[in-house]
Design a protein around this motif. Structure first.
Motif, PDB file in Angstrom:
ATOM      1  N   TYR A  77     -16.889  26.102 -47.396  1.00 19.91           N
ATOM      2  CA  TYR A  77     -15.522  25.869 -46.770  1.00 19.91           C
ATOM      3  C   TYR A  77     -15.554  26.739 -45.315  1.00 19.91           C
ATOM      4  O   TYR A  77     -15.841  27.321 -45.528  1.00 19.91           O
ATOM      5  CB  TYR A  77     -14.564  26.608 -47.680  1.00 19.91           C
ATOM      6  N   ILE A  78     -15.046  25.492 -44.495  1.00 17.50           N
ATOM      7  CA  ILE A  78     -14.929  26.211 -43.109  1.00 17.50           C
ATOM      8  C   ILE A  78     -13.591  26.045 -42.766  1.00 17.50           C
ATOM      9  O   ILE A  78     -12.884  24.889 -43.029  1.00 17.50           O
ATOM     10  CB  ILE A  78     -15.946  25.627 -42.089  1.00 17.50           C
ATOM     11  N   VAL A  79     -13.242  26.912 -41.609  1.00 18.07           N
ATOM     12  CA  VAL A  79     -11.804  26.794 -40.867  1.00 18.07           C
ATOM     13  C   VAL A  79     -12.432  26.800 -39.401  1.00 18.07           C
ATOM     14  O   VAL A  79     -13.219  27.612 -39.122  1.00 18.07           O
ATOM     15  CB  VAL A  79     -11.109  27.860 -41.205  1.00 18.07           C
ATOM     16  N   TRP A  80     -11.694  25.872 -38.766  1.00 18.67           N
ATOM     17  CA  TRP A  80     -12.213  25.813 -37.189  1.00 18.67           C
ATOM     18  C   TRP A  80     -10.915  25.425 -36.321  1.00 18.67           C
ATOM     19  O   TRP A  80     -10.105  24.966 -36.835  1.00 18.67           O
ATOM     20  CB  TRP A  80     -13.423  24.990 -36.943  1.00 18.67           C
ATOM     21  N   HIS A  81     -11.208  25.711 -35.129  1.00 23.85           N
ATOM     22  CA  HIS A  81     -10.254  24.986 -33.805  1.00 23.85           C
ATOM     23  C   HIS A  81     -11.106  24.608 -32.725  1.00 23.85           C
ATOM     24  O   HIS A  81     -12.313  24.928 -32.550  1.00 23.85           O
ATOM     25  CB  HIS A  81      -9.241  26.016 -33.600  1.00 23.85           C
TER      26      HIS A  81
END
Length: 116
Positions: A77-81
């Protein structure tokens, strides 16, 4: 057999280099990609989506930040912007299911605003 961690590392590295062939090495032939745009089945459809996306991200002004990374067994799982010349990706997250060294399922959720 590659670990979940190493497949994700390779995937992120290839995306950062805008290397379409390298990205596609990570996917099983019958992989599924799910997003708010619909469901893509198989590497031909996934390749087409990434080819379009890489046109936007293959610019020296692109800013990409990986904010979170969680690995648990075959799940990543990754979160990015990110900010590209065309869009601001204010919040995005991907979930990957990786089996036998290949991505078999990926989901994407993103809050994307076009730039004027």
């Amino acid at each position: 057999m590659s670990s979940t961690d190493s497949v994700l590392d390779h995937h992120l590295e290839m995306f950062g280099e805008c290397n379409l062939d390298g990205i596609m090495e990570d996917y099983a032939a019958d992989a599924t990609f799910i997003s708010d745009s619909g469901v893509l089945h198989g590497t031909d459809e996934i390749r087409e989506m990434f080819a379009d996306l890489l046109e936007e991200f293959d610019d020296p002004s692109v800013e990409f930040s990986l904010d979170e990374r969680v690995i648990e067994d075959e799940y990543a799982y990754i979160v990015w912007h990110a900010e590209t010349p065309a869009h601001e990706y204010e919040f995005a997250s991907d979930t990957f299911i990786i089996r036998d060294g290949e991505i078999v399922t990926q989901t994407l959720a993103a809050d994307v605003s076009p730039k004027d």
